[in-house]
Design a protein around this motif. Structure first.
Motif, PDB file in Angstrom:
ATOM      1  N   GLY A  12      -4.597   1.832   0.730  1.00 23.20           N
ATOM      2  CA  GLY A  12      -5.530   2.312  -0.281  1.00 23.20           C
ATOM      3  C   GLY A  12      -5.782   3.791  -0.080  1.00 23.20           C
ATOM      4  O   GLY A  12      -5.445   4.364   0.961  1.00 23.20           O
ATOM      5  N   MET A  13      -6.378   4.381  -1.072  1.00 22.56           N
ATOM      6  CA  MET A  13      -6.713   5.802  -1.026  1.00 22.56           C
ATOM      7  C   MET A  13      -7.662   6.086   0.134  1.00 22.56           C
ATOM      8  O   MET A  13      -8.388   5.200   0.577  1.00 22.56           O
ATOM      9  CB  MET A  13      -7.442   6.204  -2.322  1.00 22.56           C
ATOM     10  CG  MET A  13      -6.527   6.517  -3.477  1.00 22.56           C
ATOM     11  SD  MET A  13      -6.029   8.251  -3.483  1.00 22.56           S
ATOM     12  CE  MET A  13      -7.599   9.060  -3.748  1.00 22.56           C
ATOM     13  N   MET A  14      -7.699   7.347   0.579  1.00 22.51           N
ATOM     14  CA  MET A  14      -8.693   7.745   1.569  1.00 22.51           C
ATOM     15  C   MET A  14     -10.073   7.404   1.002  1.00 22.51           C
ATOM     16  O   MET A  14     -10.283   7.447  -0.208  1.00 22.51           O
ATOM     17  CB  MET A  14      -8.590   9.251   1.841  1.00 22.51           C
ATOM     18  CG  MET A  14      -8.975  10.117   0.653  1.00 22.51           C
ATOM     19  SD  MET A  14      -8.743  11.863   0.980  1.00 22.51           S
ATOM     20  CE  MET A  14      -7.095  12.099   0.330  1.00 22.51           C
ATOM     21  N   GLY A  15     -10.977   7.002   1.877  1.00 24.36           N
ATOM     22  CA  GLY A  15     -12.339   6.732   1.445  1.00 24.36           C
ATOM     23  C   GLY A  15     -12.575   5.370   0.825  1.00 24.36           C
ATOM     24  O   GLY A  15     -13.676   5.086   0.358  1.00 24.36           O
ATOM     25  N   THR A  16     -11.545   4.505   0.818  1.00 26.75           N
ATOM     26  CA  THR A  16     -11.746   3.170   0.252  1.00 26.75           C
ATOM     27  C   THR A  16     -12.281   2.198   1.303  1.00 26.75           C
ATOM     28  O   THR A  16     -12.663   1.084   0.979  1.00 26.75           O
ATOM     29  CB  THR A  16     -10.445   2.601  -0.378  1.00 26.75           C
ATOM     30  OG1 THR A  16      -9.397   2.646   0.589  1.00 26.75           O
ATOM     31  CG2 THR A  16     -10.049   3.385  -1.616  1.00 26.75           C
ATOM     32  N   GLY A  17     -12.282   2.639   2.574  1.00 30.67           N
ATOM     33  CA  GLY A  17     -12.885   1.823   3.628  1.00 30.67           C
ATOM     34  C   GLY A  17     -11.904   1.176   4.589  1.00 30.67           C
ATOM     35  O   GLY A  17     -12.270   0.234   5.301  1.00 30.67           O
ATOM     36  N   LYS A  18     -10.672   1.664   4.644  1.00 32.83           N
ATOM     37  CA  LYS A  18      -9.658   1.011   5.484  1.00 32.83           C
ATOM     38  C   LYS A  18     -10.061   0.946   6.960  1.00 32.83           C
ATOM     39  O   LYS A  18      -9.968  -0.110   7.575  1.00 32.83           O
ATOM     40  CB  LYS A  18      -8.301   1.713   5.333  1.00 32.83           C
ATOM     41  CG  LYS A  18      -7.744   1.640   3.909  1.00 32.83           C
ATOM     42  CD  LYS A  18      -6.402   2.341   3.779  1.00 32.83           C
ATOM     43  CE  LYS A  18      -6.438   3.818   4.110  1.00 32.83           C
ATOM     44  NZ  LYS A  18      -7.203   4.640   3.160  1.00 32.83           N
ATOM     45  N   SER A  19     -10.526   2.047   7.516  1.00 28.46           N
ATOM     46  CA  SER A  19     -10.897   2.064   8.939  1.00 28.46           C
ATOM     47  C   SER A  19     -12.137   1.215   9.205  1.00 28.46           C
ATOM     48  O   SER A  19     -12.179   0.436  10.159  1.00 28.46           O
ATOM     49  CB  SER A  19     -11.146   3.496   9.413  1.00 28.46           C
ATOM     50  OG  SER A  19      -9.963   4.255   9.270  1.00 28.46           O
ATOM     51  N   GLY A  83      -3.811   6.916   3.531  1.00 25.33           N
ATOM     52  CA  GLY A  83      -3.730   6.737   2.083  1.00 25.33           C
ATOM     53  C   GLY A  83      -2.353   6.949   1.490  1.00 25.33           C
ATOM     54  O   GLY A  83      -1.987   6.324   0.494  1.00 25.33           O
ATOM     55  N   GLY A  84      -1.547   7.810   2.111  1.00 21.86           N
ATOM     56  CA  GLY A  84      -0.235   8.131   1.552  1.00 21.86           C
ATOM     57  C   GLY A  84       0.912   7.308   2.118  1.00 21.86           C
ATOM     58  O   GLY A  84       2.077   7.518   1.767  1.00 21.86           O
ATOM     59  N   ALA A  85       0.605   6.340   2.985  1.00 19.11           N
ATOM     60  CA  ALA A  85       1.659   5.538   3.613  1.00 19.11           C
ATOM     61  C   ALA A  85       2.492   4.777   2.584  1.00 19.11           C
ATOM     62  O   ALA A  85       3.626   4.405   2.846  1.00 19.11           O
ATOM     63  CB  ALA A  85       1.055   4.564   4.630  1.00 19.11           C
ATOM     64  N   VAL A  86       1.925   4.567   1.394  1.00 21.09           N
ATOM     65  CA  VAL A  86       2.630   3.806   0.350  1.00 21.09           C
ATOM     66  C   VAL A  86       3.562   4.674  -0.484  1.00 21.09           C
ATOM     67  O   VAL A  86       4.227   4.173  -1.386  1.00 21.09           O
ATOM     68  CB  VAL A  86       1.625   3.121  -0.607  1.00 21.09           C
ATOM     69  CG1 VAL A  86       0.745   2.139   0.160  1.00 21.09           C
ATOM     70  CG2 VAL A  86       0.772   4.149  -1.336  1.00 21.09           C
ATOM     71  N   LEU A  87       3.589   5.970  -0.198  1.00 20.07           N
ATOM     72  CA  LEU A  87       4.381   6.877  -1.034  1.00 20.07           C
ATOM     73  C   LEU A  87       5.882   6.721  -0.822  1.00 20.07           C
ATOM     74  O   LEU A  87       6.669   7.173  -1.640  1.00 20.07           O
ATOM     75  CB  LEU A  87       3.957   8.340  -0.800  1.00 20.07           C
ATOM     76  CG  LEU A  87       2.495   8.648  -1.150  1.00 20.07           C
ATOM     77  CD1 LEU A  87       2.163  10.093  -0.828  1.00 20.07           C
ATOM     78  CD2 LEU A  87       2.227   8.348  -2.627  1.00 20.07           C
ATOM     79  N   ARG A  88       6.263   6.092   0.264  1.00 19.78           N
ATOM     80  CA  ARG A  88       7.679   5.840   0.514  1.00 19.78           C
ATOM     81  C   ARG A  88       7.986   4.371   0.278  1.00 19.78           C
ATOM     82  O   ARG A  88       7.342   3.490   0.855  1.00 19.78           O
ATOM     83  CB  ARG A  88       8.047   6.188   1.959  1.00 19.78           C
ATOM     84  CG  ARG A  88       8.193   7.657   2.173  1.00 19.78           C
ATOM     85  CD  ARG A  88       8.947   7.932   3.442  1.00 19.78           C
ATOM     86  NE  ARG A  88       9.237   9.362   3.518  1.00 19.78           N
ATOM     87  CZ  ARG A  88       9.612   9.964   4.630  1.00 19.78           C
ATOM     88  NH1 ARG A  88       9.757   9.274   5.737  1.00 19.78           N
ATOM     89  NH2 ARG A  88       9.859  11.249   4.618  1.00 19.78           N
ATOM     90  N   GLU A  89       9.005   4.125  -0.521  1.00 23.99           N
ATOM     91  CA  GLU A  89       9.466   2.778  -0.835  1.00 23.99           C
ATOM     92  C   GLU A  89       9.733   1.976   0.443  1.00 23.99           C
ATOM     93  O   GLU A  89       9.357   0.820   0.564  1.00 23.99           O
ATOM     94  CB  GLU A  89      10.739   2.905  -1.684  1.00 23.99           C
ATOM     95  CG  GLU A  89      11.412   1.595  -2.016  1.00 23.99           C
ATOM     96  CD  GLU A  89      10.815   0.898  -3.212  1.00 23.99           C
ATOM     97  OE1 GLU A  89      10.943  -0.333  -3.290  1.00 23.99           O
ATOM     98  OE2 GLU A  89      10.202   1.578  -4.063  1.00 23.99           O
ATOM     99  N   PRO A 122      -6.452  17.099   4.456  1.00 21.88           N
ATOM    100  CA  PRO A 122      -5.709  18.196   3.822  1.00 21.88           C
ATOM    101  C   PRO A 122      -5.549  18.034   2.306  1.00 21.88           C
ATOM    102  O   PRO A 122      -5.547  19.016   1.580  1.00 21.88           O
ATOM    103  CB  PRO A 122      -4.344  18.168   4.494  1.00 21.88           C
ATOM    104  CG  PRO A 122      -4.391  17.162   5.572  1.00 21.88           C
ATOM    105  CD  PRO A 122      -5.700  16.460   5.545  1.00 21.88           C
ATOM    106  N   LEU A 123      -5.456  16.799   1.823  1.00 23.09           N
ATOM    107  CA  LEU A 123      -5.229  16.595   0.389  1.00 23.09           C
ATOM    108  C   LEU A 123      -6.481  16.825  -0.459  1.00 23.09           C
ATOM    109  O   LEU A 123      -6.411  16.845  -1.676  1.00 23.09           O
ATOM    110  CB  LEU A 123      -4.673  15.187   0.128  1.00 23.09           C
ATOM    111  CG  LEU A 123      -3.272  14.948   0.696  1.00 23.09           C
ATOM    112  CD1 LEU A 123      -2.822  13.518   0.451  1.00 23.09           C
ATOM    113  CD2 LEU A 123      -2.261  15.910   0.088  1.00 23.09           C
ATOM    114  N   LEU A 135      -5.607  12.383  -7.527  1.00 24.01           N
ATOM    115  CA  LEU A 135      -4.873  11.472  -6.641  1.00 24.01           C
ATOM    116  C   LEU A 135      -4.931  10.038  -7.141  1.00 24.01           C
ATOM    117  O   LEU A 135      -3.931   9.313  -7.090  1.00 24.01           O
ATOM    118  CB  LEU A 135      -5.439  11.532  -5.215  1.00 24.01           C
ATOM    119  CG  LEU A 135      -4.997  12.710  -4.354  1.00 24.01           C
ATOM    120  CD1 LEU A 135      -5.836  12.783  -3.079  1.00 24.01           C
ATOM    121  CD2 LEU A 135      -3.519  12.623  -4.004  1.00 24.01           C
ATOM    122  N   LEU A 136      -6.099   9.609  -7.631  1.00 20.66           N
ATOM    123  CA  LEU A 136      -6.223   8.253  -8.172  1.00 20.66           C
ATOM    124  C   LEU A 136      -5.277   8.056  -9.352  1.00 20.66           C
ATOM    125  O   LEU A 136      -4.626   7.020  -9.470  1.00 20.66           O
ATOM    126  CB  LEU A 136      -7.673   7.961  -8.600  1.00 20.66           C
ATOM    127  CG  LEU A 136      -8.655   7.626  -7.483  1.00 20.66           C
ATOM    128  CD1 LEU A 136     -10.077   7.539  -8.022  1.00 20.66           C
ATOM    129  CD2 LEU A 136      -8.284   6.314  -6.795  1.00 20.66           C
TER     130      LEU A 136
END
Length: 170
Positions: A12-19, A83-89, A122-123, A135-136
């Motif tokens: 999920g995006m940064m700030g969605t609560g993953k950690s 958040g960007g881990a999904v950017l690669r197939e 950074p993003l 980004l969303l």
């Protein structure tokens, strides 16, 4: 259980609560919590903003893929990804193959309220609200491959955790 690997992957995006949700899930399941960004920092030897600045995003993403693949081979884990881990197939395929993937989502307002003007992201440099909305929009379908999606807006980490475990345990 949904997976023979016993790994719950939070995307999920940064700030969605993953950690935060990851920590609650780890406590509830007895699994170890793995934070992908922290593992990357440990491997690289310096903070992500510095990694981005000095090596570039492509180098960071290569390192992210390598560390992700290692983490996905550690059963009994809750893996909170960046958040960007999904950017690669390839990353998405690996997550689906080795874990049970949960996408956390939240409104732009919720994300901005949670991360604000965090200099460690950074993003988000230069106007958090506008960047988060961009980004969303840009990643609108990037998290669609998950086994489950949970909106965390206005929910406590405990409530989100309970919702995830209800589905995970079937």
């Amino acid at each position: 259980m949904h997976t023979n690997q016993d790994i719950i992957v939070l995307i999920g995006m940064m700030g969605t609560g993953k950690s935060t949700v990851g920590a609650h899930l780890a406590e509830a399941t007895g699994y170890r919590l793995l934070d992908l960004d922290a593992m990357i920092v440990q491997r690289a030897g310096y903070p992500i903003p510095q990694l981005f600045a000095e090596q570039g995003e492509a180098h960071f993403r290569d390192l992210e893929t390598a560390v992700l693949c290692e983490a996905l081979r550690m059963p009994g884990s809750i893996l909170a990804t960046g958040g960007g881990a999904v950017l690669r197939e390839r990353n998405c395929r690996e997550m689906l193959e080795h874990g049970w993937v949960v996408a956390l989502s939240a409104s732009a307002e919720t994300i901005v309220a949670r991360v604000g003007e965090d200099s460690g992201r950074p993003l988000l440099a230069g106007g958090a609200q506008a960047r988060v909305e961009a980004l969303l929009a840009e990643r609108k379908h990037a998290y669609d491959f998950a086994h489950l999606t949970v909106d965390t807006s206005g929910k406590s980490p405990d409530k989100v955790s309970a919702e995830i475990l209800m589905h995970y345990r079937g």
